[in-house]
Design an enzyme around this catalytic site. Structure first.
Site, PDB file in Angstrom:
ATOM      1  N   LYS A  38       0.837  -1.198   0.000  1.00  0.00           N
ATOM      2  CA  LYS A  38       0.000   0.000   0.000  1.00  0.00           C
ATOM      3  C   LYS A  38       0.882   1.263   0.000  1.00  0.00           C
ATOM      4  O   LYS A  38       2.078   1.163  -0.236  1.00  0.00           O
ATOM      5  CB  LYS A  38      -0.965  -0.048   1.181  1.00  0.00           C
ATOM      6  CG  LYS A  38      -1.654  -1.427   1.363  1.00  0.00           C
ATOM      7  CD  LYS A  38      -2.485  -1.877   0.164  1.00  0.00           C
ATOM      8  CE  LYS A  38      -2.846  -3.342   0.235  1.00  0.00           C
ATOM      9  NZ  LYS A  38      -4.094  -3.654   0.850  1.00  0.00           N
TER      10      LYS A  38
HETATM   11  C1  LIG Z   1      -4.938  -4.776   1.307  1.00  0.00           C
HETATM   12  C2  LIG Z   1      -6.389  -4.567   1.459  1.00  0.00           C
HETATM   13  C3  LIG Z   1      -7.079  -4.923   2.627  1.00  0.00           C
HETATM   14  C4  LIG Z   1      -6.458  -5.709   3.736  1.00  0.00           C
HETATM   15  O1  LIG Z   1      -5.354  -5.132   4.325  1.00  0.00           O
HETATM   16  P1  LIG Z   1      -4.288  -6.041   5.107  1.00  0.00           P
HETATM   17  O2  LIG Z   1      -3.454  -5.004   5.782  1.00  0.00           O
HETATM   18  O3  LIG Z   1      -3.546  -6.819   4.092  1.00  0.00           O
HETATM   19  O4  LIG Z   1      -5.030  -6.874   6.065  1.00  0.00           O
HETATM   20  C5  LIG Z   1      -8.425  -4.607   2.729  1.00  0.00           C
HETATM   21  N1  LIG Z   1      -9.074  -4.002   1.726  1.00  0.00           N
HETATM   22  C6  LIG Z   1      -8.452  -3.679   0.577  1.00  0.00           C
HETATM   23  C7  LIG Z   1      -9.237  -3.004  -0.505  1.00  0.00           C
HETATM   24  C8  LIG Z   1      -7.104  -3.972   0.392  1.00  0.00           C
HETATM   25  O5  LIG Z   1      -6.522  -3.674  -0.757  1.00  0.00           O
END
Ligand SMILES: *Cc1c(COP(=O)(O)O)cnc(C)c1O
Length: 434
Positions: free
Chosen positions: A224
């Site tokens: 992210k």
């Molecule tokens: C990555 C992601 C998540 C989950 O996040 P994690 O930190 O990997 O648990 C939830 N929603 C979306 C849209 C994502 O891209």
């Protein structure tokens, strides 16, 4: 001897080629735009420097990596939360261990449980679906539009008296079209949960993503915008929702809340000080990171904008999106594949929309697999009768088959972006004309 008719035809063909000046595509044996394929690693870790290192050293030196062992003005996690809430223009922020944890906490805060329905896009990450099922509620899938986000027009026909929450997920840097979504929520008295995991720092008409709904959540995982490898955050401006979220994320032990809300049988999703320190350093670079990403994306947008018949991904707010990818649409999957093959040969690979899954066609989801049988989500009449699978999301499947984009990176050089422009200018018209 050449007869006059053939001579004229050959001359005309030669004139056309030079006027067109279309260079031979690399996929047909021409010289590629680049020899080393364009591509970049995850955004946040490329910005690691002495700032993150200093934060980690301070935690080590403190011998107190547990957030609640530190006073509020010394806790890295608490300072991170304060600065995060300020950046997202909300009253409160809560740091948690992941985006999935943040979604789980949000479900509990919003009192989502058996008998409730949650509308979510058919194209998003597993965590969105899994946390609705974990809460015992029923996931109801909505089609996406060409923004790759939930289609606001698809929401209203799915609303039933049991609908409690609509999940607005902002995917691949692009805000969902919040004005119509918020209007629908107001009209039907629904809660809005924004998932800005893939768009941390992006905005919609000037408002930070995550700040417009009842609760916003973010993943701070490695892929992210900013990251400590893992991490998550939840924001809200509602003190009641914030207290429920705090209690749920900390097995309800902390008593220092103003209300008499009391115990909620929650879990432990507390962030530690090492993670908090790294995320604090990263948060202070967030606007630099997204500024770099947007500058690169805008260069590419500007460099291809004049191409005829361009079909862009729909951007509800071009100012607010992150420029994660330069996505173009085609008439068919076949045409998209020819674009992808030709761009790869030029050394500027493109990707289909990514980072999410068409959830209703995952076989285990289509078959309503749960942790144990007789799960509340699917044991009601409505839960038994709801159908997932291809039939519930034909438009989503079609859109995702027809788009591809050059993924952008904040650390691309000007030369990298020029190569991206050159490859799109060379390939796109040849594919669309063919
Ligand atoms: C990555 C992601 C998540 C989950 O996040 P994690 O930190 O990997 O648990 C939830 N929603 C979306 C849209 C994502 O891209």
């Amino acid at each position: 001897m050449v007869d006059r008719r053939n001579f004229l035809a050959a001359a005309a063909a030669a004139a056309m080629t030079s006027a067109d000046a279309a260079p031979q595509l690399a996929v047909n044996g021409g010289a590629p735009v680049r020899s080393k394929p364009l591509g970049g690693p995850n955004w946040g870790p490329q910005y690691y420097d002495g700032k993150e290192q200093r934060q980690l050293e301070e935690v080590l030196e403190s011998h107190n990596p547990f957030r609640f062992s530190n006073p509020l003005d010394k806790s890295k996690v608490a300072i991170f939360e304060n600065e995060y809430a300020a950046r997202m223009q909300t009253k409160y922020a809560l740091a948690v261990t992941s985006g999935t944890a943040a979604l789980h906490v949000a479900m509990a805060a919003l009192e989502v449980g058996p008998g409730d329905e949650v509308i979510l896009p058919a194209w998003t990450w597993y965590s969105c679906y899994n946390t609705v099922v974990q809460a015992g509620a029923l996931p109801v899938f909505a089609e996406i539009d060409e923004s790759f986000n939930i289609d606001p027009q698809a929401i209203e026909p799915l609303i039933t008296p049991q609908t409690k929450v609509v999940m607005a997920v902002h995917l691949q840097g692009n805000p969902a079209d919040m004005d119509p979504i918020l209007a629908i929520a107001r009209k039907h008295r629904l809660k809005i949960l924004e998932d800005a995991s893939q768009s941390v720092g992006a905005s919609y008409h000037g408002k930070p993503l995550g700040s417009m709904g009842d609760i916003g959540i973010y993943s701070l995982q490695q892929s992210k915008t900013i990251t400590a490898g893992e991490g998550g955050a939840l924001v809200t401006s509602d003190p009641y929702l914030f207290e429920r979220a705090c209690r749920f994320h900390d097995v309800s032990v902390r008593k220092d809340f103003p209300s008499k809300l009391g115990f909620i049988p929650g879990l432990n999703y507390r962030m530690n000080e090492f993670t908090g320190g790294v995320l604090l350093a990263q948060l202070r670079k967030l606007d630099t990171i997204i500024g770099d990403a947007r500058r690169n994306a805008r260069r590419v947008y500007g460099g291809i904008r004049d191409l005829p018949a361009l079909h862009w991904r729909h951007l509800p707010d071009p100012e607010g999106e992150l420029g994660t990818g330069i996505f173009l649409g085609f008439r068919s999957r076949d045409e998209r594949e020819r674009y992808a093959d030709a761009m790869k040969a030029e050394g500027v690979p493109v990707s289909a929309p990514g980072g999410s899954v068409i959830l209703p066609i995952v076989p285990e989801i289509e078959h309503k697999v749960t942790v144990t049988p007789r799960w509340p989500s699917f044991s009601s009449d409505r839960g038994k009768s709801i159908r997932y699978g291809r039939e519930c999301c034909p438009r989503t499947i079609d859109i995702l088959n027809r788009f591809a984009g050059v993924l952008m990176n904040p650390k691309y050089t000007e030369r990298d972006t020029q190569d991206a422009i050159a490859a799109v200018r060379k390939v796109y018209p040849a594919i669309v004309r063919a």
